[in-house]
Design a protein around this motif. Sequence first.
Motif, PDB file in Angstrom:
ATOM      1  N   GLY A 123       0.794  -1.230   0.000  1.00 46.76           N
ATOM      2  CA  GLY A 123       0.000   0.000   0.000  1.00 46.76           C
ATOM      3  C   GLY A 123       0.821   1.272   0.000  1.00 46.76           C
ATOM      4  O   GLY A 123       0.361   2.321  -0.470  1.00 46.76           O
ATOM      5  N   ILE A 124       2.042   1.204   0.506  1.00 48.09           N
ATOM      6  CA  ILE A 124       2.896   2.385   0.543  1.00 48.09           C
ATOM      7  C   ILE A 124       3.198   2.890  -0.864  1.00 48.09           C
ATOM      8  O   ILE A 124       3.377   4.093  -1.076  1.00 48.09           O
ATOM      9  N   VAL A 125       3.221   2.004  -1.845  1.00 48.82           N
ATOM     10  CA  VAL A 125       3.566   2.397  -3.221  1.00 48.82           C
ATOM     11  C   VAL A 125       2.497   3.321  -3.823  1.00 48.82           C
ATOM     12  O   VAL A 125       2.817   4.427  -4.268  1.00 48.82           O
ATOM     13  N   PRO A 126       1.204   2.927  -3.860  1.00 45.87           N
ATOM     14  CA  PRO A 126       0.201   3.857  -4.371  1.00 45.87           C
ATOM     15  C   PRO A 126       0.040   5.107  -3.517  1.00 45.87           C
ATOM     16  O   PRO A 126      -0.284   6.181  -4.036  1.00 45.87           O
ATOM     17  N   ILE A 127       0.276   4.998  -2.212  1.00 48.94           N
ATOM     18  CA  ILE A 127       0.196   6.183  -1.345  1.00 48.94           C
ATOM     19  C   ILE A 127       1.232   7.217  -1.773  1.00 48.94           C
ATOM     20  O   ILE A 127       0.925   8.408  -1.922  1.00 48.94           O
ATOM     21  N   LEU A 128       2.468   6.770  -1.982  1.00 50.84           N
ATOM     22  CA  LEU A 128       3.529   7.678  -2.422  1.00 50.84           C
ATOM     23  C   LEU A 128       3.201   8.279  -3.790  1.00 50.84           C
ATOM     24  O   LEU A 128       3.382   9.472  -4.020  1.00 50.84           O
ATOM     25  N   ALA A 129       2.710   7.424  -4.703  1.00 49.48           N
ATOM     26  CA  ALA A 129       2.409   7.875  -6.061  1.00 49.48           C
ATOM     27  C   ALA A 129       1.236   8.850  -6.095  1.00 49.48           C
ATOM     28  O   ALA A 129       1.165   9.722  -6.967  1.00 49.48           O
ATOM     29  N   PHE A 130       0.321   8.716  -5.139  1.00 50.96           N
ATOM     30  CA  PHE A 130      -0.859   9.567  -5.111  1.00 50.96           C
ATOM     31  C   PHE A 130      -0.562  10.945  -4.526  1.00 50.96           C
ATOM     32  O   PHE A 130      -1.114  11.955  -4.975  1.00 50.96           O
ATOM     33  N   PHE A 131       0.322  10.984  -3.523  1.00 46.48           N
ATOM     34  CA  PHE A 131       0.544  12.244  -2.808  1.00 46.48           C
ATOM     35  C   PHE A 131       1.803  13.004  -3.222  1.00 46.48           C
ATOM     36  O   PHE A 131       1.897  14.220  -3.009  1.00 46.48           O
ATOM     37  N   LEU A 132       2.805  12.306  -3.791  1.00 45.18           N
ATOM     38  CA  LEU A 132       4.076  12.971  -4.083  1.00 45.18           C
ATOM     39  C   LEU A 132       4.328  13.093  -5.591  1.00 45.18           C
ATOM     40  O   LEU A 132       4.165  12.115  -6.320  1.00 45.18           O
ATOM     41  N   PRO A 133       4.762  14.260  -6.052  1.00 46.37           N
ATOM     42  CA  PRO A 133       5.091  14.442  -7.478  1.00 46.37           C
ATOM     43  C   PRO A 133       6.493  13.924  -7.785  1.00 46.37           C
ATOM     44  O   PRO A 133       7.413  14.666  -8.109  1.00 46.37           O
ATOM     45  N   ILE A 134       6.654  12.616  -7.663  1.00 47.82           N
ATOM     46  CA  ILE A 134       7.972  12.009  -7.845  1.00 47.82           C
ATOM     47  C   ILE A 134       8.011  11.232  -9.153  1.00 47.82           C
ATOM     48  O   ILE A 134       6.973  10.837  -9.684  1.00 47.82           O
ATOM     49  N   PRO A 135       9.200  11.000  -9.702  1.00 49.78           N
ATOM     50  CA  PRO A 135       9.308  10.256 -10.958  1.00 49.78           C
ATOM     51  C   PRO A 135       8.827   8.811 -10.819  1.00 49.78           C
ATOM     52  O   PRO A 135       9.049   8.165  -9.795  1.00 49.78           O
ATOM     53  N   GLU A 136       8.181   8.312 -11.837  1.00 56.82           N
ATOM     54  CA  GLU A 136       7.743   6.917 -11.848  1.00 56.82           C
ATOM     55  C   GLU A 136       8.934   5.981 -11.699  1.00 56.82           C
ATOM     56  O   GLU A 136       8.832   4.938 -11.048  1.00 56.82           O
ATOM     57  N   LEU A 137      10.062   6.349 -12.276  1.00 61.05           N
ATOM     58  CA  LEU A 137      11.265   5.520 -12.170  1.00 61.05           C
ATOM     59  C   LEU A 137      11.714   5.400 -10.718  1.00 61.05           C
ATOM     60  O   LEU A 137      12.185   4.344 -10.292  1.00 61.05           O
ATOM     61  N   ALA A 138      11.555   6.481  -9.935  1.00 69.20           N
ATOM     62  CA  ALA A 138      11.921   6.447  -8.514  1.00 69.20           C
ATOM     63  C   ALA A 138      11.047   5.452  -7.765  1.00 69.20           C
ATOM     64  O   ALA A 138      11.523   4.709  -6.894  1.00 69.20           O
ATOM     65  N   VAL A 139       9.766   5.409  -8.108  1.00 70.04           N
ATOM     66  CA  VAL A 139       8.835   4.469  -7.476  1.00 70.04           C
ATOM     67  C   VAL A 139       9.209   3.028  -7.825  1.00 70.04           C
ATOM     68  O   VAL A 139       9.165   2.142  -6.973  1.00 70.04           O
ATOM     69  N   ILE A 140       9.609   2.810  -9.074  1.00 71.63           N
ATOM     70  CA  ILE A 140      10.014   1.467  -9.505  1.00 71.63           C
ATOM     71  C   ILE A 140      11.278   1.025  -8.766  1.00 71.63           C
ATOM     72  O   ILE A 140      11.358  -0.096  -8.251  1.00 71.63           O
ATOM     73  N   ILE A 141      12.278   1.912  -8.702  1.00 75.17           N
ATOM     74  CA  ILE A 141      13.529   1.590  -7.998  1.00 75.17           C
ATOM     75  C   ILE A 141      13.250   1.298  -6.526  1.00 75.17           C
ATOM     76  O   ILE A 141      13.761   0.326  -5.958  1.00 75.17           O
ATOM     77  N   PHE A 142      12.418   2.131  -5.915  1.00 66.99           N
ATOM     78  CA  PHE A 142      12.063   1.943  -4.510  1.00 66.99           C
ATOM     79  C   PHE A 142      11.370   0.600  -4.289  1.00 66.99           C
ATOM     80  O   PHE A 142      11.688  -0.134  -3.355  1.00 66.99           O
TER      81      PHE A 142
END
Length: 219
Positions: A123-142
Amino acid sequence: MKRKRPKLKIDEKENLPSFKEYAFTFLNFGVFALIGLGMDYSQIGGFLKMESIRAAGEQNRWFLIVSVFVCLGIHDIYFYLTHRLLHIPFLFKKVHLIHHTSTNPNPWTAFSFHPIEGVIQIGIVPILAFFLPIPELAVIIFTVFMSLLSVYGHCGYELRAEKWKGFEVFNTALHHQQHHQFVRYNFGIYLSIWDKLFGTFSPFYQKSLKQLIEKNKGS
Protein backbone atom coordinates in the motif's frame (compact mmCIF):
# COMPACT_ATOMS: atom_id res chain seq x y z
CA MET A 1 45.67 -24.11 3.17
CA LYS A 2 42.28 -23.15 1.82
CA ARG A 3 40.28 -20.96 4.19
CA LYS A 4 36.88 -22.33 5.19
CA ARG A 5 33.86 -20.32 4.15
CA PRO A 6 32.16 -18.42 7.02
CA LYS A 7 29.05 -19.96 8.53
CA LEU A 8 26.58 -17.23 7.63
CA LYS A 9 23.45 -19.19 8.56
CA ILE A 10 21.81 -17.59 11.60
CA ASP A 11 19.96 -20.67 12.82
CA GLU A 12 21.46 -24.06 12.00
CA LYS A 13 18.02 -25.68 12.05
CA GLU A 14 16.46 -26.54 8.70
CA ASN A 15 14.32 -23.74 7.24
CA LEU A 16 12.99 -25.14 3.98
CA PRO A 17 9.86 -23.37 2.68
CA SER A 18 6.51 -25.03 3.27
CA PHE A 19 3.67 -25.49 0.78
CA LYS A 20 1.74 -22.85 2.75
CA GLU A 21 4.53 -20.33 2.21
CA TYR A 22 4.57 -21.04 -1.53
CA ALA A 23 0.77 -20.67 -1.70
CA PHE A 24 0.56 -17.38 0.20
CA THR A 25 3.54 -15.96 -1.69
CA PHE A 26 1.91 -16.54 -5.08
CA LEU A 27 -1.42 -15.30 -3.72
CA ASN A 28 0.22 -12.04 -2.71
CA PHE A 29 1.99 -11.73 -6.04
CA GLY A 30 -1.53 -11.65 -7.45
CA VAL A 31 -2.52 -8.96 -4.93
CA PHE A 32 0.53 -6.90 -5.92
CA ALA A 33 -0.29 -7.31 -9.61
CA LEU A 34 -3.87 -6.10 -9.11
CA ILE A 35 -2.69 -3.04 -7.20
CA GLY A 36 -0.11 -2.36 -9.92
CA LEU A 37 -2.86 -2.63 -12.55
CA GLY A 38 -4.98 -0.21 -10.55
CA MET A 39 -2.06 2.22 -10.43
CA ASP A 40 -1.65 1.99 -14.20
CA TYR A 41 -5.30 2.93 -14.77
CA SER A 42 -5.03 5.70 -12.15
CA GLN A 43 -1.95 7.06 -13.90
CA ILE A 44 -3.77 7.09 -17.25
CA GLY A 45 -6.71 8.84 -15.59
CA GLY A 46 -4.42 11.47 -14.11
CA PHE A 47 -5.13 10.57 -10.49
CA LEU A 48 -1.49 9.95 -9.55
CA LYS A 49 1.04 12.72 -9.09
CA MET A 50 4.09 10.75 -10.15
CA GLU A 51 5.80 11.74 -13.37
CA SER A 52 6.07 9.28 -16.28
CA ILE A 53 9.41 7.60 -17.00
CA ARG A 54 9.82 9.75 -20.14
CA ALA A 55 9.26 12.95 -18.17
CA ALA A 56 11.55 11.76 -15.36
CA GLY A 57 14.37 11.29 -17.87
CA GLU A 58 14.23 14.98 -18.65
CA GLN A 59 14.53 15.98 -15.00
CA ASN A 60 17.60 16.54 -12.90
CA ARG A 61 19.14 13.20 -11.95
CA TRP A 62 19.53 14.44 -8.37
CA PHE A 63 15.76 14.81 -8.14
CA LEU A 64 15.44 11.13 -9.04
CA ILE A 65 18.00 10.10 -6.40
CA VAL A 66 16.43 12.29 -3.71
CA SER A 67 12.97 10.95 -4.61
CA VAL A 68 14.12 7.36 -4.01
CA PHE A 69 15.50 8.27 -0.58
CA VAL A 70 12.32 10.18 0.28
CA CYS A 71 10.32 7.04 -0.57
CA LEU A 72 12.60 4.91 1.60
CA GLY A 73 12.39 7.35 4.51
CA ILE A 74 8.60 7.51 4.44
CA HIS A 75 8.35 3.74 4.05
CA ASP A 76 10.64 3.17 7.02
CA ILE A 77 8.20 5.02 9.29
CA TYR A 78 5.14 3.54 7.55
CA PHE A 79 6.43 -0.01 7.93
CA TYR A 80 7.23 0.36 11.63
CA LEU A 81 3.82 1.85 12.46
CA THR A 82 1.77 -0.60 10.37
CA HIS A 83 3.86 -3.50 11.69
CA ARG A 84 3.10 -2.46 15.27
CA LEU A 85 -0.56 -2.16 14.28
CA LEU A 86 -0.54 -5.74 12.96
CA HIS A 87 0.66 -6.89 16.39
CA ILE A 88 -2.50 -5.67 18.10
CA PRO A 89 -3.91 -8.98 19.45
CA PHE A 90 -7.00 -9.08 17.19
CA LEU A 91 -5.09 -8.26 13.98
CA PHE A 92 -2.22 -10.51 14.95
CA LYS A 93 -4.52 -13.48 15.45
CA LYS A 94 -6.67 -12.88 12.36
CA VAL A 95 -4.05 -11.53 9.92
CA HIS A 96 -0.39 -11.36 10.92
CA LEU A 97 -0.15 -14.81 12.52
CA ILE A 98 0.16 -16.41 9.09
CA HIS A 99 3.48 -14.64 8.57
CA HIS A 100 4.67 -15.59 12.05
CA THR A 101 4.10 -19.31 11.62
CA SER A 102 7.73 -19.31 10.48
CA THR A 103 10.03 -18.81 13.47
CA ASN A 104 13.07 -19.66 11.35
CA PRO A 105 12.31 -17.77 8.11
CA ASN A 106 13.51 -18.43 4.58
CA PRO A 107 13.31 -16.23 1.43
CA TRP A 108 9.76 -17.45 0.67
CA THR A 109 8.63 -16.18 4.07
CA ALA A 110 9.19 -12.61 2.85
CA PHE A 111 5.85 -12.53 1.00
CA SER A 112 4.03 -15.31 2.83
CA PHE A 113 1.29 -13.42 4.65
CA HIS A 114 -2.47 -12.83 4.70
CA PRO A 115 -3.67 -10.92 1.59
CA ILE A 116 -4.91 -8.11 3.85
CA GLU A 117 -1.35 -7.74 5.06
CA GLY A 118 -0.27 -7.89 1.42
CA VAL A 119 -2.43 -4.84 0.70
CA ILE A 120 -0.93 -3.04 3.70
CA GLN A 121 2.62 -3.96 2.74
CA ILE A 122 2.38 -2.84 -0.89
CA GLY A 123 0.00 0.00 0.00
CA ILE A 124 2.90 2.39 0.54
CA VAL A 125 3.57 2.40 -3.22
CA PRO A 126 0.20 3.86 -4.37
CA ILE A 127 0.20 6.18 -1.34
CA LEU A 128 3.53 7.68 -2.42
CA ALA A 129 2.41 7.88 -6.06
CA PHE A 130 -0.86 9.57 -5.11
CA PHE A 131 0.54 12.24 -2.81
CA LEU A 132 4.08 12.97 -4.08
CA PRO A 133 5.09 14.44 -7.48
CA ILE A 134 7.97 12.01 -7.85
CA PRO A 135 9.31 10.26 -10.96
CA GLU A 136 7.74 6.92 -11.85
CA LEU A 137 11.27 5.52 -12.17
CA ALA A 138 11.92 6.45 -8.51
CA VAL A 139 8.84 4.47 -7.48
CA ILE A 140 10.01 1.47 -9.51
CA ILE A 141 13.53 1.59 -8.00
CA PHE A 142 12.06 1.94 -4.51
CA THR A 143 9.66 -0.99 -5.03
CA VAL A 144 12.43 -3.28 -6.30
CA PHE A 145 14.76 -2.30 -3.43
CA MET A 146 11.99 -2.77 -0.86
CA SER A 147 11.23 -6.25 -2.21
CA LEU A 148 14.87 -7.36 -2.33
CA LEU A 149 15.52 -6.10 1.20
CA SER A 150 12.48 -7.99 2.46
CA VAL A 151 13.90 -11.19 0.94
CA TYR A 152 17.28 -10.47 2.56
CA GLY A 153 15.62 -9.87 5.94
CA HIS A 154 13.99 -13.30 5.77
CA CYS A 155 16.75 -15.27 4.05
CA GLY A 156 18.09 -16.85 7.26
CA TYR A 157 21.67 -15.77 6.48
CA GLU A 158 23.53 -12.79 7.93
CA LEU A 159 25.52 -11.17 5.15
CA ARG A 160 26.54 -8.07 7.11
CA ALA A 161 27.57 -9.32 10.54
CA GLU A 162 30.78 -7.30 10.62
CA LYS A 163 30.30 -3.74 9.44
CA TRP A 164 31.63 -0.26 10.04
CA LYS A 165 30.27 1.37 13.23
CA GLY A 166 28.49 4.05 11.23
CA PHE A 167 26.35 1.40 9.53
CA GLU A 168 25.01 -0.07 12.78
CA VAL A 169 21.91 2.10 12.34
CA PHE A 170 20.86 -0.19 9.47
CA ASN A 171 18.98 -3.37 10.29
CA THR A 172 20.31 -6.81 9.41
CA ALA A 173 18.83 -10.22 8.66
CA LEU A 174 19.58 -11.17 12.26
CA HIS A 175 17.49 -8.18 13.39
CA HIS A 176 14.39 -9.47 11.61
CA GLN A 177 15.15 -13.11 12.41
CA GLN A 178 14.86 -12.17 16.08
CA HIS A 179 11.49 -10.58 15.40
CA HIS A 180 10.24 -13.94 14.14
CA GLN A 181 11.88 -15.65 17.09
CA PHE A 182 10.71 -13.37 19.92
CA VAL A 183 7.73 -11.57 18.27
CA ARG A 184 7.85 -8.60 20.68
CA TYR A 185 10.98 -6.96 19.30
CA ASN A 186 12.49 -5.50 16.11
CA PHE A 187 9.58 -4.12 14.10
CA GLY A 188 11.62 -1.87 11.79
CA ILE A 189 12.68 -2.55 8.21
CA TYR A 190 15.61 -0.29 7.23
CA LEU A 191 16.77 1.59 10.33
CA SER A 192 16.97 0.55 13.96
CA ILE A 193 16.19 4.06 15.26
CA TRP A 194 12.43 3.49 15.59
CA ASP A 195 12.86 0.30 17.61
CA LYS A 196 15.37 2.04 19.86
CA LEU A 197 13.20 5.15 20.16
CA PHE A 198 10.04 3.22 21.10
CA GLY A 199 11.76 0.58 23.25
CA THR A 200 11.18 -2.40 20.94
CA PHE A 201 14.80 -3.14 20.06
CA SER A 202 15.76 -6.70 21.02
CA PRO A 203 17.88 -6.86 24.20
CA PHE A 204 19.40 -10.06 22.80
CA TYR A 205 20.55 -8.58 19.49
CA GLN A 206 24.08 -7.44 20.35
CA LYS A 207 24.94 -10.68 22.14
CA SER A 208 23.63 -12.78 19.23
CA LEU A 209 25.49 -10.61 16.70
CA LYS A 210 28.73 -11.02 18.65
CA GLN A 211 28.26 -14.79 18.77
CA LEU A 212 27.59 -14.87 15.04
CA ILE A 213 30.76 -12.87 14.32
CA GLU A 214 32.81 -15.19 16.52
CA LYS A 215 31.33 -18.22 14.76
CA ASN A 216 32.25 -16.73 11.38
CA LYS A 217 35.83 -16.04 12.53
CA GLY A 218 36.20 -19.59 13.77
CA SER A 219 34.86 -21.16 10.62
